[in-house]
Design a protein around this motif. Structure first.
Motif, short mmCIF file in Angstrom:
data_model
loop_
_atom_site.label_atom_id
_atom_site.label_comp_id
_atom_site.label_asym_id
_atom_site.label_seq_id
_atom_site.Cartn_x
_atom_site.Cartn_y
_atom_site.Cartn_z
N GLN A 12 3.15 5.80 -3.15
CA GLN A 12 4.29 6.59 -3.66
C GLN A 12 4.21 6.70 -5.18
O GLN A 12 4.70 7.65 -5.78
N LYS A 13 3.59 5.70 -5.82
CA LYS A 13 3.50 5.70 -7.28
C LYS A 13 2.17 6.27 -7.75
O LYS A 13 1.76 6.06 -8.90
N ILE A 35 -0.27 9.03 6.62
CA ILE A 35 -0.23 9.39 5.20
C ILE A 35 -1.31 10.42 4.88
O ILE A 35 -2.48 10.23 5.24
N LYS A 36 -0.89 11.48 4.21
CA LYS A 36 -1.81 12.58 3.87
C LYS A 36 -2.92 12.10 2.93
O LYS A 36 -2.65 11.32 2.01
N ASN A 37 -4.11 12.53 3.14
CA ASN A 37 -5.27 12.17 2.30
C ASN A 37 -5.48 10.66 2.18
O ASN A 37 -5.94 10.18 1.14
N PHE A 38 -5.11 9.92 3.20
CA PHE A 38 -5.15 8.45 3.11
C PHE A 38 -6.54 7.95 2.69
O PHE A 38 -6.68 7.13 1.79
N CYS A 73 0.84 -1.20 0.00
CA CYS A 73 0.00 0.00 0.00
C CYS A 73 0.89 1.26 0.00
O CYS A 73 0.68 2.18 -0.80
N GLU A 74 1.90 1.26 0.86
CA GLU A 74 2.81 2.43 0.90
C GLU A 74 3.50 2.62 -0.45
O GLU A 74 3.61 3.74 -0.94
#
Ligand code: NDP
Ligand code: GDP
Length: 362
Positions: free
Chosen positions: A23-24, A52-55, A18-19
């Motif tokens: 990033q992509k 994480i922003k705006n997750f 997910c991370e």
């Protein structure tokens, strides 16, 4: 912006994947099981959501289960923009448990894969979606070869391994029958501070942290002589992503190429907190070996034969040269750094749980 569906997003690998996908710039749909006692957010997802922003706009979580084909059909047929890539990670992933829950393990791991593949073909999506299947080095079982690669025959010796081998052949045949871009990743053991507490590496790192903080005296383990090829989950998810972005779909092994015993892992973990272990033989009831702290003679490890498996996979050591040649994949994190990261993260976690100041985060 590409769109991915990740089953098992709440597990160790799901959270690292997910991370990586965030990033992509992917939009991610995650399949999570509803829990009766907690909101539908795994610990790892809650951690990501907080950091994480705006997750919540970028990761849409769907309550569902791979035992229920309609969840998958609904996601694949309704989300907009449509799903481009499916990463199928959901599984009953514990080998020892699979001997107790044989039918269930096969239902989730083998038939769960059938349900998703059939949803894809029923909706006629085979020409537009790509599919990743999380297979395992456990499928090699008691293979005679000292190093295993994509050509090594499978000889599964557990319901878990058999269920994964079943899913492997389903995916391989969907590639031929439907022209689906479908990939099996044959991943050797990969660990991290996010590994479940019932897997041996995390059991050891957590146990060492407990002993270090004075909350426990010993760790009880099973077979110390089994050897595994242990890497870091973050490195392996990078490889999984690359497999899905090759020109043609193929199966790949991901491994470090190094094999260590459970005993090696335990000794390395104790070294992180300055304890040199000495492993002795001892014939107590159900306990045949003890690990002593060399300095003070305290018992730190007990071996309990009840934790042995009905059938053991003794030696796994992978060869990932195909992945290296195709997309330059190699792991970044060494065995020693992996062990250190896990022990230090568990010490920090326990300190935070005990209200002590926390130095690092998972
Ligand atoms: P985890 O056990 O951490 O994650 C598996 C996830 O699948 C969990 O979030 C779990 O949910 C979910 N899940 C279980 N059953 C179902 C179900 N019926 N429907 C929907 N979701 C379900 O495993 P890892 O992240 O370590 O592994 C990911 C995949 O890779 C698995 O398929 C595993 O078998 C495979 N694999 C892992 C290796 C490793 O060393 N880590 C090695 C090789 C393969 P819940 O949290 O609710 O239980
Ligand atoms: P696996 O390789 O997917 O089965 O991952 P595990 O972490 O569950 O087990 C790795 C190896 O550690 C196996 O050979 C187990 O028999 C061995 N092992 C020894 N003691 C333990 C224990 O207490 N728990 C677990 N899970 N495995 C243990």
């Amino acid at each position: 912006m590409p769109t991915a569906l990740v089953t098992g997003i709440g597990g160790q690998d799901g959270s690292y994947l997910c991370e990586l996908l965030l990033q992509k710039d992917y939009t991610i749909h995650g399949l999570l099981r509803q829990r009766s006692s907690a909101p539908c957010m795994s610990e790892h997802m809650s951690h990501l959501a907080a950091s994480i922003k705006n997750f919540r706009a970028r990761v849409i979580l769907h309550v569902g289960d791979v035992l229920d084909p309609f969840c998958i059909l609904k996601i694949l047929s309704t989300v907009s923009p449509p799903i481009d890539e499916i990463y199928h990670l959901a599984a009953q992933s514990h080998v020892a448990l699979s001997f107790h829950l044989q039918l269930y393990t096969c239902d989730v791991n083998a038939l769960g894969t059938v349900r998703i593949l059939q949803a894809i073909t029923t909706l006629g999506l085979q020409a537009r979606v790509k599919f990743y299947n999380a297979c395992s080095s456990e499928m090699y079982g008691q293979a005679a070869q000292s190093e295993q690669d994509e050509k090594t025959p499978f000889q599964p010796v557990s319901p878990y391994a058999s269920s994964k081998a079943f899913s492997f052949w389903l995916v391989a045949s969907a590639r031929i029958a439907y022209g689906l871009f479908a990939v099996n990743g044959i991943l050797f053991n990969h660990e991290s501070p996010r590994r479940g507490l019932d897997f041996v590496t995390r059991k050891i790192s957590h146990g060492v942290a407990q002993i270090h903080l004075g909350n426990a005296c010993t760790i009880e383990l099973g077979n110390l002589d089994a050897r595994r090829d242990w890497g870091h989950a973050r490195d392996y998810m990078r490889g999984v992503y690359d497999m899905m972005h090759q020109r043609a779909p193929e199966d790949f092994v991901l491994a470090t190429g190094e094999s260590r015993s459970v005993r090696d892992f335990a000794e390395a973990a104790f070294r992180v907190v300055g304890v040199e272990l000495r492993l002795l033989s001892w014939s107590g009831v159900g306990t045949k070996e003890i690990g002593l702290d060399r300095r003070n003679g305290q018992i730190q490890v007990k071996v309990n034969e009840e934790l042995y498996r009905p059938a053991e996979v003794w030696h796994l050591q992978g060869c990932a040269s195909k992945a290296w040649e195709a997309f330059n994949w190699k792991p970044d994190v060494s065995f020693e750094d992996l062990v250190r990261e896990m022990v230090e993260a568990d010490i920090a976690l326990l300190k935070a749980q005990n209200g002590m100041p926390m130095k690092s985060k998972i």
